[in-house]
Design an enzyme around this catalytic site. Sequence first.
Site, PDB file in Angstrom:
ATOM      1  N   ALA A  65      20.412   9.705  -6.196  1.00 14.55           N
ATOM      2  CA  ALA A  65      20.158  10.372  -7.471  1.00 14.55           C
ATOM      3  C   ALA A  65      21.462  10.702  -8.179  1.00 14.55           C
ATOM      4  CB  ALA A  65      19.345  11.645  -7.245  1.00 14.55           C
ATOM      5  N   ARG A  96      17.507  10.696 -17.442  1.00 16.13           N
ATOM      6  CA  ARG A  96      17.402  12.133 -17.751  1.00 16.13           C
ATOM      7  C   ARG A  96      17.500  12.351 -19.264  1.00 16.13           C
ATOM      8  NH1 ARG A  96      21.574  15.600 -15.057  1.00 16.13           N
ATOM      9  NH2 ARG A  96      23.001  14.066 -15.908  1.00 16.13           N
ATOM     10  N   HIS A 195      27.772  11.457  -6.682  1.00 11.87           N
ATOM     11  CA  HIS A 195      28.734  11.467  -7.788  1.00 11.87           C
ATOM     12  C   HIS A 195      30.079  10.910  -7.319  1.00 11.87           C
ATOM     13  CE1 HIS A 195      26.406  15.351  -9.030  1.00 11.87           C
ATOM     14  NE2 HIS A 195      25.776  14.269  -9.473  1.00 11.87           N
TER      15      HIS A 195
END
Length: 485
Positions: A65, A96, A195
């Site tokens: 994610a 998103r 990330h």
Amino acid sequence: MGLNIEENKKLVEEVLEAYPKKAKKDREKHFQINTEEAQSCGTCALKSNIKSRPGVMTPRGCSYAGSKGVVWGPIKDMVHISHGPIGCGQYSWGTRRNYANGTLGIDNFTAMQITSDFQETDIVFGGDKKLEVIMREITEMFPLARGISVQSECPVGLIGDDIEAVSKKMSKELEMPIVPVRCEGFRGVSQSLGHHIANDAIRDFVLGKAELAETGPYDVNIIGDYNIGGDAWASRILLEEMGLRVIAQWSGDGTLNELEIAHKAKLNLIHCHRSMNYMVEHMEKAYDIPWMEYNFFGPTKTYESLRAIAARFDETIQENCEKMIARHQPEMDKIIHKFKPRLENKKVLLMIGGLRSRHTIGAYEDLGMDIVASGYEFAHKDDYEKTFPMMKEGTIIMDDPTAYELEELAQKLNVDLVGSGVKEKYVYHKMGVPFRQMHSWDYSGPYHGFDGFKIFAKDMDMTVNSPVWNLISKKEKAQKEGAGV
């Protein structure tokens, strides 16, 4: 005026009493009441960025994610393959609300879902050949796609598929950048490692691969703004109005070329420090590009950030900055004058990702609202060290709070508004507590900059002061009376 430290300590203890002894001891480490000492030096004693306790309902996401959903997905002219079973790709489909210019399916692929749709035979025999076929099909179906990224899901890592070798082979065959990203969901403790992995992939496969025809003294990059609801556009308008030139936007409405030429900027402006700090720190070491964090939530923080940015440049930019602020300030004052009387002293509980629980504080405070508790899903210690000085004394600060803890705190603190993610949203609606989805702005936005604050103020007022909450309370009261409670 601060909140009562002792009362809030007791309140947190009451909430944690429900746990077994060992679980309570563990969860106590993730709570801290803000004190004058913590405010002055950012002292952070609470534990963060560690594995969630098994058996509790964590709000966290996974490494996949963090990579596909946050960093890589918004790059609009690349096709991002969700490599594995259909579920992860389906869950991340639609992004998103990362807005992007272009025509969907032609030169913009952000809202498309491309998956290798693993079946049992792929788990047994591997998916390398299937991945090659998909890549060839992508170039046939989408001739304007500039590149491909491979976002690996858990089974791919477990069975040992060599996505690096496939990507290298097919990059030569198809003559385009193909980036393998080892972001299987089981890696790390939250989306935060995703990330980091995504940043490393940009560094290793993309950054510095192209040159900028013309460079100038005012070239900057916007880093870590994912253009949710148009945020990056609202920020870019201000920077350009000030006289700066944005040469790259990472990664909302971003392109592969912007990733490749970002090393030519004179300054990196980072919005989401948690998800992109790895890149700005790398560019500082490798290319000697300085960086600074900025905050465009609410007029007070926007003014501060604009002036701090302008201070990095010459007098021309600084003068432009002051003129721009002078133009916008009367309108911002009108917005505050309109909405502050309706929102003043309303209590807010925040629990958002790894940035907004501190970045949005100024916007709420501009409207007279009080943050009584705030926390993050996946923040690290340095994020909390920045948070404590921004919070009032007595504020409850929490890490990776469970669904139970959030519900109890919301009720015991008698909050007027909860700002969190979509997983929490409907619980609070059913509780009759006003709620804003602060991950993707509840189908609204932008919230950044001067344009964004106008929408933010209206949305908070609309949420808190909606008459629907009174109707829910009346319905609950009638149900209790009817049941003889």
